[in-house]
Design a protein around this motif. Structure first.
Motif: not given
Length: 174
Positions: A56-65
Motif C-alpha cells: 500500500r505504501s509503494m502504490v500510494s507513493n507512486y500514485a503521488g509521484v
C-alpha cells in the motif's frame, strides 16, 4: 504492546536508518536521495508495516509521484499563474483524498509524500521511484530487525507479565 517492543523497533530503525544514510550519501550523491528514502520509510510505517503496508505504501507513493508529475507537466503547458495553481492544487488534492476510497491507495499521507517529494526533486521521477522503493525497504528492514531484537531480548522477559510499553494516558471510552 509488551514492554520493550517500541524500544526494539527504535533500535532496529536507528541501525537500518543510519546504514541507509551512510550508504545513500556516500554512493548516491545528493542529500535529497537520503531524505526521499526516509519519506519511503515513513510511508511504510504509516501504512501499517508488514507485507500489506509495504504494498500500500509503494502504490500510494507512486500514485503521488504520478500526480506530482502531471501537475508539473500541466504547469509547463499552461500559464503558471496563481489562478492555475489554485485550481490545479484544489483538483489534485481532491483526487488524492478520493484515492482514500481505494484499498491500495487508502493511506492519503503516503500519496501526499510521493507528491511533495516530486515537487521537491523538481520532477525527477526516476530518482524518486528508486529512492521510495529503497526507503520502503529501509522501513521493512527496520521493522524486522526491531522484531528480531524484541524476540531475542524482551519476549521471554515479558511472559506472564502485564507490563505494557510506554503508556502515557489511557483514553476512556464513553
Amino acid at each position: 504492546m509488551d514492554a520493550g517492543y517500541i524500544f526494539s523497533i527504535a533500535v532496529g530503525s536507528a541501525i537500518v536508518a543510519g546504514t541507509w544514510t551512510g550508504i545513500s550519501t556516500a554512493y548516491a550523491g545528493p542529500l535529497i536521495v537520503s531524505w526521499v528514502g526516509f519519506a519511503g520509510c515513513t510511508s511504510y510505517f504509516t501504512a501499517g508495516g508488514g507485507k500489506n503496508g509495504f504494498i500500500r505504501s509503494m502504490v500510494s507513493n507512486y500514485a503521488g509521484v504520478l500526480i506530482g508529475c502531471i501537475v508539473i507537466m500541466l504547469g509547463s503547458l499552461i500559464s503558471d499563474g496563481p489562478l492555475f495553481s489554485g485550481i490545479c492544487t484544489g483538483f489534485f488534492t481532491g483526487v488524492i483524498c478520493y484515492l482514500a476510497h481505494c484499498d491500495l491507495t487508502k493511506f492519503v499521507p503516503c500519496t501526499f509524500i510521493g507528491g511533495f517529494s516530486t515537487f521537491a526533486s523538481g520532477g525527477n521521477w526516476k530518482m524518486l521511484l528508486i529512492c521510495l522503493l529503497f526507503g520502503n525497504l529501509v522501513g521493512v528492514g527496520s521493522d524486522y530487525l526491531g522484531r528480531f531484537i524484541y524476540k531475542s531480548i524482551f519476549e521471554k522477559r515479558n511472559r506472564g507479565s502485564n507490563k505494557k510499553d510506554w503508556i502515557i494516558a489511557k483514553i476512556l471510552k464513553d
